[in-house]
Design a protein around this motif. Structure first.
Motif, PDB file in Angstrom:
ATOM      1  N   LEU A 157       0.720  -1.000  -0.369  1.00  0.00           N
ATOM      2  CA  LEU A 157      -0.061  -0.075   0.085  1.00  0.00           C
ATOM      3  C   LEU A 157       0.530   1.504  -0.125  1.00  0.00           C
ATOM      4  O   LEU A 157       1.495   1.482   0.807  1.00  0.00           O
ATOM      5  N   THR A 158       1.351   1.533  -1.145  1.00  0.00           N
ATOM      6  CA  THR A 158       1.855   2.440  -1.085  1.00  0.00           C
ATOM      7  C   THR A 158       1.420   4.401  -1.611  1.00  0.00           C
ATOM      8  O   THR A 158       2.038   5.850  -1.475  1.00  0.00           O
ATOM      9  N   GLY A 159       0.163   4.348  -0.628  1.00  0.00           N
ATOM     10  CA  GLY A 159      -0.502   5.725  -0.376  1.00  0.00           C
ATOM     11  C   GLY A 159      -1.011   5.521  -0.216  1.00  0.00           C
ATOM     12  O   GLY A 159       0.069   5.949   1.533  1.00  0.00           O
ATOM     13  N   ARG A 160      -2.340   6.655   1.121  1.00  0.00           N
ATOM     14  CA  ARG A 160      -2.508   6.316   2.207  1.00  0.00           C
ATOM     15  C   ARG A 160      -2.608   5.940   3.156  1.00  0.00           C
ATOM     16  O   ARG A 160      -2.938   6.255   3.943  1.00  0.00           O
ATOM     17  N   ALA A 161      -3.120   4.826   2.890  1.00  0.00           N
ATOM     18  CA  ALA A 161      -3.686   3.700   3.761  1.00  0.00           C
ATOM     19  C   ALA A 161      -2.694   3.006   4.181  1.00  0.00           C
ATOM     20  O   ALA A 161      -1.386   2.585   4.105  1.00  0.00           O
ATOM     21  N   LYS A 162      -2.412   2.663   5.532  1.00  0.00           N
ATOM     22  CA  LYS A 162      -1.920   0.762   6.398  1.00  0.00           C
ATOM     23  C   LYS A 162      -2.423   0.388   7.227  1.00  0.00           C
ATOM     24  O   LYS A 162      -3.926   0.480   7.173  1.00  0.00           O
ATOM     25  N   ILE A 163      -2.237  -0.838   7.457  1.00  0.00           N
ATOM     26  CA  ILE A 163      -3.239  -1.786   7.999  1.00  0.00           C
ATOM     27  C   ILE A 163      -3.299  -1.830   9.548  1.00  0.00           C
ATOM     28  O   ILE A 163      -2.152  -1.235  10.043  1.00  0.00           O
ATOM     29  N   ARG A 164      -4.172  -1.553   9.649  1.00  0.00           N
ATOM     30  CA  ARG A 164      -4.188  -1.336  11.652  1.00  0.00           C
ATOM     31  C   ARG A 164      -5.377  -2.748  11.824  1.00  0.00           C
ATOM     32  O   ARG A 164      -5.928  -3.222  11.435  1.00  0.00           O
ATOM     33  N   ILE A 165      -4.142  -4.105  13.169  1.00  0.00           N
ATOM     34  CA  ILE A 165      -5.293  -5.099  13.874  1.00  0.00           C
ATOM     35  C   ILE A 165      -6.147  -4.137  14.505  1.00  0.00           C
ATOM     36  O   ILE A 165      -5.582  -3.465  15.682  1.00  0.00           O
ATOM     37  N   THR A 166      -7.002  -4.527  14.480  1.00  0.00           N
ATOM     38  CA  THR A 166      -8.207  -4.048  15.680  1.00  0.00           C
ATOM     39  C   THR A 166      -8.710  -4.966  16.509  1.00  0.00           C
ATOM     40  O   THR A 166      -8.970  -4.688  17.552  1.00  0.00           O
ATOM     41  N   GLN A 167      -8.389  -6.601  16.117  1.00  0.00           N
ATOM     42  CA  GLN A 167      -8.437  -7.633  16.795  1.00  0.00           C
ATOM     43  C   GLN A 167      -7.886  -8.595  17.117  1.00  0.00           C
ATOM     44  O   GLN A 167      -7.931  -8.427  15.376  1.00  0.00           O
ATOM     45  N   GLY A 168      -7.502  -9.029  17.975  1.00  0.00           N
ATOM     46  CA  GLY A 168      -7.080 -10.669  17.694  1.00  0.00           C
ATOM     47  C   GLY A 168      -7.059 -11.052  18.798  1.00  0.00           C
ATOM     48  O   GLY A 168      -8.307 -11.595  18.737  1.00  0.00           O
ATOM     49  N   LEU A 169      -6.686 -11.675  19.340  1.00  0.00           N
ATOM     50  CA  LEU A 169      -6.446 -12.556  20.725  1.00  0.00           C
ATOM     51  C   LEU A 169      -7.801 -12.043  21.620  1.00  0.00           C
ATOM     52  O   LEU A 169      -8.393 -10.721  21.606  1.00  0.00           O
ATOM     53  N   ARG A 170      -9.024 -12.989  21.834  1.00  0.00           N
ATOM     54  CA  ARG A 170     -10.939 -12.414  22.701  1.00  0.00           C
ATOM     55  C   ARG A 170     -10.809 -13.571  23.273  1.00  0.00           C
ATOM     56  O   ARG A 170     -10.539 -14.495  23.286  1.00  0.00           O
ATOM     57  N   SER A 171     -10.321 -12.971  24.752  1.00  0.00           N
ATOM     58  CA  SER A 171     -11.556 -14.021  26.395  1.00  0.00           C
ATOM     59  C   SER A 171     -12.499 -14.419  24.936  1.00  0.00           C
ATOM     60  O   SER A 171     -13.523 -13.495  24.372  1.00  0.00           O
ATOM     61  N   PHE A 172     -12.788 -15.627  26.365  1.00  0.00           N
ATOM     62  CA  PHE A 172     -13.843 -16.109  26.382  1.00  0.00           C
ATOM     63  C   PHE A 172     -14.914 -14.622  26.492  1.00  0.00           C
ATOM     64  O   PHE A 172     -16.335 -14.834  25.968  1.00  0.00           O
ATOM     65  N   GLU A 173     -14.219 -14.260  28.209  1.00  0.00           N
ATOM     66  CA  GLU A 173     -16.025 -13.148  28.032  1.00  0.00           C
ATOM     67  C   GLU A 173     -16.193 -12.389  27.238  1.00  0.00           C
ATOM     68  O   GLU A 173     -17.126 -11.497  26.790  1.00  0.00           O
ATOM     69  N   GLU A 174     -14.959 -11.788  26.162  1.00  0.00           N
ATOM     70  CA  GLU A 174     -15.214 -10.878  25.740  1.00  0.00           C
ATOM     71  C   GLU A 174     -16.329 -11.282  24.750  1.00  0.00           C
ATOM     72  O   GLU A 174     -17.116 -11.099  23.372  1.00  0.00           O
ATOM     73  N   GLN A 175     -15.535 -13.069  24.064  1.00  0.00           N
ATOM     74  CA  GLN A 175     -16.585 -13.608  23.399  1.00  0.00           C
ATOM     75  C   GLN A 175     -18.301 -13.909  23.573  1.00  0.00           C
ATOM     76  O   GLN A 175     -19.214 -13.069  22.422  1.00  0.00           O
ATOM     77  N   GLU A 176     -18.492 -13.996  25.008  1.00  0.00           N
ATOM     78  CA  GLU A 176     -19.947 -14.158  25.293  1.00  0.00           C
ATOM     79  C   GLU A 176     -20.381 -12.684  25.196  1.00  0.00           C
ATOM     80  O   GLU A 176     -22.032 -12.326  24.566  1.00  0.00           O
ATOM     81  N   LYS A 177     -19.906 -11.386  25.967  1.00  0.00           N
ATOM     82  CA  LYS A 177     -20.465  -9.844  25.452  1.00  0.00           C
ATOM     83  C   LYS A 177     -20.426  -9.994  23.765  1.00  0.00           C
ATOM     84  O   LYS A 177     -22.042  -9.286  23.586  1.00  0.00           O
ATOM     85  N   LEU A 178     -20.174 -10.308  22.785  1.00  0.00           N
ATOM     86  CA  LEU A 178     -20.040 -10.231  21.865  1.00  0.00           C
ATOM     87  C   LEU A 178     -21.485 -10.465  21.212  1.00  0.00           C
ATOM     88  O   LEU A 178     -22.080 -10.279  20.451  1.00  0.00           O
ATOM     89  N   TYR A 179     -21.457 -11.806  21.212  1.00  0.00           N
ATOM     90  CA  TYR A 179     -22.616 -12.710  21.299  1.00  0.00           C
ATOM     91  C   TYR A 179     -23.488 -12.565  21.511  1.00  0.00           C
ATOM     92  O   TYR A 179     -24.875 -12.401  21.041  1.00  0.00           O
ATOM     93  N   ALA A 180     -24.032 -11.550  22.530  1.00  0.00           N
ATOM     94  CA  ALA A 180     -24.929 -11.616  23.454  1.00  0.00           C
ATOM     95  C   ALA A 180     -25.746 -10.396  21.914  1.00  0.00           C
ATOM     96  O   ALA A 180     -27.263  -9.169  22.245  1.00  0.00           O
TER      97      ALA A 180
END
Length: 166
Positions: A31-54
């Motif tokens: 990507l030679t322009g204005r954009a670069k990559i960011r990781i917005t989410q990686g490892l997610r706990s089981f607790e975080e997963q349950e909150k998202l599922y809800a």
């Protein structure tokens, strides 16, 4: 590679950290322009997963996942979600924009790089397409490659840091 991305990589499963760094570096070089990559989410706990599922089920909002705790590859540190950071300031999930004007959408340049490294893209899924999502398909082990299905990972032993042992 920005600080946020590096911090999120450090929490991924140790077996994929260097590979993810390599992928992000290759994306940023492509990507030679204005954009670069960011990781917005990686490892997610089981607790975080349950909150998202809800969300959209128990709490208000639109459903964001069909995966309960233990059913997401994020729960094992083997998946990442990304966005494009424009000029280092603005997050974008625009899959069509070509910030570097090379006639290929920046998002798809990254999709191809992840694929070359053996990562599945959520945009290829038949149902519940997840465009920001990438997950490692197979992990090498002494007994041969292990397919990273949540059913397999859930049953595997874990080390002291709670990472699956391959």
């Amino acid at each position: 590679m920005d600080k946020v991305t590096l911090e999120r990589i450090q929490k991924l499963h140790p077996l994929v950290r260097d590979e993810v760094k390599q992928i992000i570096q290759e994306c940023d070089e492509a990507l030679t322009g204005r954009a670069k990559i960011r990781i917005t989410q990686g490892l997610r706990s089981f607790e975080e997963q349950e909150k998202l599922y809800a969300i959209g089920r128990i709490t208000s909002g639109k459903k964001v996942t069909n995966a309960k705790a233990g059913q997401s590859i994020h729960n094992y540190g083997l998946a990442v979600d990304i966005c494009l950071m424009i000029d280092g300031k603005t997050a974008s999930w625009d899959t069509a924009k070509d910030w570097d004007n090379d006639k290929v959408a920046d998002w798809y340049e990254c999709v191809k790089i992840f694929a070359r490294h053996g990562w599945d893209w959520g945009g290829n899924w038949k149902t519940f397409k997840d465009l920001p999502h990438f997950e490692k398909k197979n992990i090498p082990s002494k007994k041969g490659p292990v397919k990273t299905s949540w059913r397999t990972l859930l049953k595997m032993p874990k080390d002291q840091q709670n990472y699956v042992i391959f």
